[in-house]
Design a protein around this motif. Structure first.
Motif, short mmCIF file in Angstrom:
data_model
loop_
_atom_site.label_atom_id
_atom_site.label_comp_id
_atom_site.label_asym_id
_atom_site.label_seq_id
_atom_site.Cartn_x
_atom_site.Cartn_y
_atom_site.Cartn_z
N ILE A 14 -67.36 -27.05 4.54
CA ILE A 14 -67.90 -25.84 5.45
C ILE A 14 -66.76 -26.21 6.39
CG2 ILE A 14 -70.15 -26.14 7.40
CD1 ILE A 14 -71.60 -27.23 4.68
N GLU A 15 -66.57 -27.47 7.41
CA GLU A 15 -65.50 -28.41 8.61
C GLU A 15 -64.17 -27.65 8.24
OE1 GLU A 15 -63.06 -31.85 10.06
OE2 GLU A 15 -65.16 -32.00 9.07
N SER A 38 -74.94 -21.00 -0.77
CA SER A 38 -74.87 -21.99 0.62
C SER A 38 -74.23 -20.72 0.97
CB SER A 38 -74.09 -22.65 -0.28
OG SER A 38 -75.03 -23.52 -1.07
N TRP A 39 -73.10 -20.10 0.82
CA TRP A 39 -72.07 -19.93 1.59
C TRP A 39 -72.75 -18.61 2.22
CZ3 TRP A 39 -68.28 -21.99 3.51
CH2 TRP A 39 -67.71 -23.40 2.85
N LEU A 42 -75.63 -19.66 4.87
CA LEU A 42 -74.43 -20.07 6.23
C LEU A 42 -73.60 -18.57 7.11
CD1 LEU A 42 -72.54 -22.93 5.61
CD2 LEU A 42 -74.50 -23.08 6.58
#
Length: 124
Positions: A14-15, A38-39, A42
């Motif tokens: 994520i970072e 999951s992406w 986000l």
């Protein structure tokens, strides 16, 4: 856990990938799509690709059940340019994907084919 809204990504992914909101993301060798979805959670506009009919069907079922907007495409990785026509802001692949590939050079060409100018390829 995942069914309750959590993301199935490591903090370093994520970072390093950064803010994905509003960006197109292609997840190569996505299996049943938990990272792909999951992406999407986000904020990315996601497409997952895998060669397994069963994995893609499972991904589609989970996506529909949890109301996570995601597109899943079944294709051999090397045939993907014949199946998908668009380019993506982010091309992502994850742990354990490379050991299954008989031709890394051709795989790299497939990856490069899908990255938009100014886009990124990220491999975990």
């Amino acid at each position: 856990m995942f069914r309750n809204g959590e993301v199935h990504l490591y903090p370093i992914e994520i970072e390093e990938v950064g803010d994905v909101r509003g960006k197109s993301l292609l997840h190569l060798q996505c299996h049943f799509g938990m990272d792909t979805m999951s992406w999407a959670r986000l904020g990315a506009d996601v497409t997952g690709l895998d060669f397994s009919d069963n994995a893609i069907e499972t991904a589609r079922q989970i996506s529909a059940e949890l109301e996570i907007p995601a597109r899943f495409v079944c294709s051999n990785i090397y045939d993907a340019p014949n199946v998908l026509s668009e380019k993506f802001d982010i091309v992502f692949t994850s742990y354990g994907a490379l050991c299954w590939l008989p031709d890394l050079k051709k795989w790299g060409e497939v990856v490069a084919h899908f990255v938009k100018p100014g886009g990124i390829f990220y491999i975990a």
